[in-house]
Design a protein around this motif. Structure first.
Motif, PDB file in Angstrom:
ATOM      1  N   ARG A  31    -118.607 -44.670  82.576  1.00 23.37           N
ATOM      2  CA  ARG A  31    -117.996 -45.992  82.760  1.00 23.37           C
ATOM      3  C   ARG A  31    -117.954 -46.782  81.462  1.00 23.37           C
ATOM      4  O   ARG A  31    -117.079 -47.599  81.247  1.00 23.37           O
ATOM      5  CB  ARG A  31    -118.775 -46.801  83.802  1.00 23.37           C
ATOM      6  CG  ARG A  31    -118.459 -46.438  85.228  1.00 23.37           C
ATOM      7  CD  ARG A  31    -118.995 -47.522  86.171  1.00 23.37           C
ATOM      8  NE  ARG A  31    -118.673 -47.226  87.547  1.00 23.37           N
ATOM      9  CZ  ARG A  31    -119.505 -46.637  88.414  1.00 23.37           C
ATOM     10  NH1 ARG A  31    -120.718 -46.297  88.030  1.00 23.37           N
ATOM     11  NH2 ARG A  31    -119.114 -46.400  89.642  1.00 23.37           N
ATOM     12  N   TRP A  34    -115.270 -44.404  78.956  1.00 23.12           N
ATOM     13  CA  TRP A  34    -114.076 -43.758  79.503  1.00 23.12           C
ATOM     14  C   TRP A  34    -113.242 -44.796  80.276  1.00 23.12           C
ATOM     15  O   TRP A  34    -112.844 -44.564  81.398  1.00 23.12           O
ATOM     16  CB  TRP A  34    -114.475 -42.591  80.422  1.00 23.12           C
ATOM     17  CG  TRP A  34    -113.459 -41.509  80.591  1.00 23.12           C
ATOM     18  CD1 TRP A  34    -112.099 -41.634  80.569  1.00 23.12           C
ATOM     19  CD2 TRP A  34    -113.716 -40.120  80.851  1.00 23.12           C
ATOM     20  NE1 TRP A  34    -111.497 -40.424  80.779  1.00 23.12           N
ATOM     21  CE2 TRP A  34    -112.469 -39.476  80.952  1.00 23.12           C
ATOM     22  CE3 TRP A  34    -114.892 -39.366  81.005  1.00 23.12           C
ATOM     23  CZ2 TRP A  34    -112.356 -38.101  81.211  1.00 23.12           C
ATOM     24  CZ3 TRP A  34    -114.772 -38.005  81.262  1.00 23.12           C
ATOM     25  CH2 TRP A  34    -113.519 -37.386  81.361  1.00 23.12           C
ATOM     26  N   PHE A  35    -113.094 -45.965  79.701  1.00 24.02           N
ATOM     27  CA  PHE A  35    -112.254 -47.018  80.291  1.00 24.02           C
ATOM     28  C   PHE A  35    -112.679 -47.355  81.717  1.00 24.02           C
ATOM     29  O   PHE A  35    -111.844 -47.627  82.580  1.00 24.02           O
ATOM     30  CB  PHE A  35    -110.772 -46.603  80.252  1.00 24.02           C
ATOM     31  CG  PHE A  35    -110.247 -46.387  78.861  1.00 24.02           C
ATOM     32  CD1 PHE A  35    -109.896 -47.455  78.056  1.00 24.02           C
ATOM     33  CD2 PHE A  35    -110.126 -45.097  78.343  1.00 24.02           C
ATOM     34  CE1 PHE A  35    -109.418 -47.267  76.762  1.00 24.02           C
ATOM     35  CE2 PHE A  35    -109.656 -44.892  77.051  1.00 24.02           C
ATOM     36  CZ  PHE A  35    -109.299 -45.976  76.262  1.00 24.02           C
ATOM     37  N   ALA A  37    -113.925 -45.411  83.932  1.00 23.47           N
ATOM     38  CA  ALA A  37    -113.745 -44.310  84.887  1.00 23.47           C
ATOM     39  C   ALA A  37    -115.057 -43.540  85.102  1.00 23.47           C
ATOM     40  O   ALA A  37    -115.974 -43.598  84.281  1.00 23.47           O
ATOM     41  CB  ALA A  37    -112.672 -43.357  84.378  1.00 23.47           C
ATOM     42  N   ILE A  53    -110.729 -44.104  88.852  1.00 25.67           N
ATOM     43  CA  ILE A  53    -110.574 -45.275  88.000  1.00 25.67           C
ATOM     44  C   ILE A  53    -110.928 -46.528  88.794  1.00 25.67           C
ATOM     45  O   ILE A  53    -110.970 -46.504  90.025  1.00 25.67           O
ATOM     46  CB  ILE A  53    -109.183 -45.343  87.347  1.00 25.67           C
ATOM     47  CG1 ILE A  53    -108.066 -45.296  88.375  1.00 25.67           C
ATOM     48  CG2 ILE A  53    -109.039 -44.212  86.354  1.00 25.67           C
ATOM     49  CD1 ILE A  53    -106.696 -45.383  87.741  1.00 25.67           C
ATOM     50  N   ASP A  55    -109.826 -49.251  89.969  1.00 29.55           N
ATOM     51  CA  ASP A  55    -109.124 -49.838  91.124  1.00 29.55           C
ATOM     52  C   ASP A  55    -109.158 -48.915  92.338  1.00 29.55           C
ATOM     53  O   ASP A  55    -108.530 -49.202  93.361  1.00 29.55           O
ATOM     54  CB  ASP A  55    -107.681 -50.199  90.746  1.00 29.55           C
ATOM     55  CG  ASP A  55    -106.835 -48.978  90.407  1.00 29.55           C
ATOM     56  OD1 ASP A  55    -107.290 -47.837  90.642  1.00 29.55           O
ATOM     57  OD2 ASP A  55    -105.708 -49.161  89.905  1.00 29.55           O
ATOM     58  N   ALA A  59    -107.438 -40.584  89.368  1.00 31.05           N
ATOM     59  CA  ALA A  59    -106.569 -40.366  88.204  1.00 31.05           C
ATOM     60  C   ALA A  59    -106.226 -38.890  88.046  1.00 31.05           C
ATOM     61  O   ALA A  59    -105.081 -38.526  87.812  1.00 31.05           O
ATOM     62  CB  ALA A  59    -107.242 -40.881  86.936  1.00 31.05           C
ATOM     63  N   THR A 146    -112.807 -49.567  75.152  1.00 33.33           N
ATOM     64  CA  THR A 146    -112.884 -48.476  76.128  1.00 33.33           C
ATOM     65  C   THR A 146    -113.789 -48.813  77.313  1.00 33.33           C
ATOM     66  O   THR A 146    -114.087 -47.946  78.130  1.00 33.33           O
ATOM     67  CB  THR A 146    -113.448 -47.189  75.481  1.00 33.33           C
ATOM     68  OG1 THR A 146    -114.814 -47.438  75.100  1.00 33.33           O
ATOM     69  CG2 THR A 146    -112.650 -46.768  74.269  1.00 33.33           C
ATOM     70  N   ARG A 148    -113.253 -50.985  79.782  1.00 35.55           N
ATOM     71  CA  ARG A 148    -112.570 -51.269  81.035  1.00 35.55           C
ATOM     72  C   ARG A 148    -111.186 -50.662  81.033  1.00 35.55           C
ATOM     73  O   ARG A 148    -110.613 -50.407  79.978  1.00 35.55           O
ATOM     74  CB  ARG A 148    -112.512 -52.771  81.313  1.00 35.55           C
ATOM     75  CG  ARG A 148    -111.729 -53.581  80.333  1.00 35.55           C
ATOM     76  CD  ARG A 148    -112.031 -55.058  80.437  1.00 35.55           C
ATOM     77  NE  ARG A 148    -113.421 -55.331  80.052  1.00 35.55           N
ATOM     78  CZ  ARG A 148    -113.829 -55.442  78.774  1.00 35.55           C
ATOM     79  NH1 ARG A 148    -112.966 -55.320  77.799  1.00 35.55           N
ATOM     80  NH2 ARG A 148    -115.082 -55.673  78.473  1.00 35.55           N
ATOM     81  N   TRP A 149    -110.682 -50.424  82.227  1.00 36.54           N
ATOM     82  CA  TRP A 149    -109.361 -49.810  82.366  1.00 36.54           C
ATOM     83  C   TRP A 149    -108.290 -50.780  81.854  1.00 36.54           C
ATOM     84  O   TRP A 149    -108.342 -51.974  82.169  1.00 36.54           O
ATOM     85  CB  TRP A 149    -109.097 -49.486  83.840  1.00 36.54           C
ATOM     86  CG  TRP A 149    -107.934 -48.571  84.029  1.00 36.54           C
ATOM     87  CD1 TRP A 149    -106.691 -48.906  84.462  1.00 36.54           C
ATOM     88  CD2 TRP A 149    -107.916 -47.167  83.787  1.00 36.54           C
ATOM     89  NE1 TRP A 149    -105.899 -47.796  84.489  1.00 36.54           N
ATOM     90  CE2 TRP A 149    -106.609 -46.709  84.072  1.00 36.54           C
ATOM     91  CE3 TRP A 149    -108.867 -46.240  83.324  1.00 36.54           C
ATOM     92  CZ2 TRP A 149    -106.234 -45.384  83.937  1.00 36.54           C
ATOM     93  CZ3 TRP A 149    -108.488 -44.923  83.189  1.00 36.54           C
ATOM     94  CH2 TRP A 149    -107.190 -44.493  83.489  1.00 36.54           C
ATOM     95  N   GLU A 151    -105.160 -53.088  81.582  1.00 37.46           N
ATOM     96  CA  GLU A 151    -104.373 -53.766  82.630  1.00 37.46           C
ATOM     97  C   GLU A 151    -102.984 -53.154  82.733  1.00 37.46           C
ATOM     98  O   GLU A 151    -102.339 -52.877  81.745  1.00 37.46           O
ATOM     99  CB  GLU A 151    -104.237 -55.254  82.301  1.00 37.46           C
ATOM    100  CG  GLU A 151    -105.427 -56.064  82.775  1.00 37.46           C
ATOM    101  CD  GLU A 151    -105.265 -57.545  82.475  1.00 37.46           C
ATOM    102  OE1 GLU A 151    -104.156 -58.061  82.671  1.00 37.46           O
ATOM    103  OE2 GLU A 151    -106.256 -58.145  82.038  1.00 37.46           O
ATOM    104  N   LYS A 153    -102.067 -50.276  83.761  1.00 38.32           N
ATOM    105  CA  LYS A 153    -101.930 -48.830  83.609  1.00 38.32           C
ATOM    106  C   LYS A 153    -102.290 -48.123  84.919  1.00 38.32           C
ATOM    107  O   LYS A 153    -103.115 -48.585  85.660  1.00 38.32           O
ATOM    108  CB  LYS A 153    -102.837 -48.313  82.492  1.00 38.32           C
ATOM    109  CG  LYS A 153    -102.420 -48.791  81.115  1.00 38.32           C
ATOM    110  CD  LYS A 153    -101.329 -47.896  80.553  1.00 38.32           C
ATOM    111  CE  LYS A 153    -100.842 -48.409  79.206  1.00 38.32           C
ATOM    112  NZ  LYS A 153    -101.185 -47.577  78.078  1.00 38.32           N
TER     113      LYS A 153
END
Lengths: 153, 154
Positions: A31, A34-35, A37, A53, A55, A59, A146, A148-149, A151, A153
């Protein structure tokens, strides 16, 4: 010429093979670099593997083809959340080799088709993910971008 | 494949572009992260470039092709050691892009003569040198690799 697309990346990290293995596998580490994840898997041969991911989407997904902690992991790996899914399963290998006070990490990601868009996409992603992993293990801090995921995407 | 071989490597570093550019051009800093090897140049276009290797008398020489601090640096790369001097020079280009608190560093090493042995050396060498550069700039500690130092794989 083989009809394959492949990406290979080598990096050296000051750590131990076990710490690197844990960082590659465990959600509390992935986490951070890896954005946001994490992976859902029980890490046995034949087990299903999913990259989740934040949300809640899946993925990528596949299964464990080979596992030899803390040395080698091979996953089948298909993109699930874009039309690159149509390219089918790729194969991703982590190879961890101790080298004096560090570990040589090799990531190989390949698919049995020429000019695959998915391999092009992961070729852009792996360098920043692995750079952030190296920062995390060596300094305790992953790369800020890296964590957080991204926005949208 | 008719394409000439080229080596491209991307690494992200938590540092400023200025810090990365300085490390890529400083003799004293290179001696630390480049396992004892020293960069030597006045970094003007057309000036000589050298990498003085730790093992005595061995060096890589070349000419500075591009200098645009802190964004771009290029030089020719001609290994003079281990019988590699008969091979012609290749070219090294660094591109530095800032993104918030980190830098994306891209190295492209290309223009190798056909059948290049230097190409095999640098494929093994750059990932270690650039990993060590990242460690040096982020933690102040470099990576040590006895096998690299002994093999002179610059």
């Amino acid at each position: 010429m083989s009809e394959k697309s492949s990406f290979v990346y080598v990096t050296y990290i000051r750590t131990t093979p076990q710490k690197l293995w844990d960082a590659l596998i465990k959600p509390e580490f992935t986490r951070q670099f890896w954005f946001g994840a994490w992976q859902e898997c029980d890490w046995k041969i034949g087990s299903s593997w999913r990259l989740m991911i934040p949300d809640g989407r899946v993925a990528d997904a596949g299964e464990v083809l080979e596992i030899d902690p803390p040395r080698r992991l091979v996953l089948s790996w298909r993109n699930e959340f874009t039309d690159m899914r149509e390219e089918g399963f790729s194969r991703m290998t982590y190879l961890l080799e101790p080298a004096s006070e560090m570990v040589k990490l090799t990531v190989m990601h390949e698919i049995d088709r020429p000019k695959a868009r998915f391999i092009e996409a992961v070729s852009g992603g792996w360098p920043i993910i692995l750079a952030s992993l190296k920062s995390l293990l060596e300094t305790g801090q992953s790369l800020e971008s890296t964590r957080r995921w991204p926005e949208g995407k | 494949m008719s394409d000439k071989p080229s080596f491209v490597y991307v690494i992200y570093i938590a540092a400023t572009a200025e810090q990365v550019f300085e490390a890529l051009t400083s003799a004293d800093m290179s001696e630390r992260y480049w396992v004892g090897n020293r960069l030597q140049s006045d970094w003007k276009v057309g000036s000589p470039f050298a990498l003085q290797l730790k093992r005595e008398g061995n060096r890589v020489t070349g000419t500075v092709l591009e200098v645009d601090p802190p964004r771009r640096l290029a030089y020719t790369f001609h290994s003079q050691h281990d019988g590699l001097d008969s091979e012609g020079p290749s070219r090294v280009t660094f591109e530095i892009e800032s993104h918030k608190d980190q830098v994306r560093l891209t190295i492209t090493h290309d223009e190798f003569p056909p059948g290049s042995k230097v190409f095999e050396h640098i494929n093994r060498g750059w990932p270690l040198v650039l990993s060590s550069l990242k460690s040096f700039l982020e933690s102040g500690r470099v990576l040590r690799a006895p096998w690299y130092e002994e093999a002179d794989a610059a």
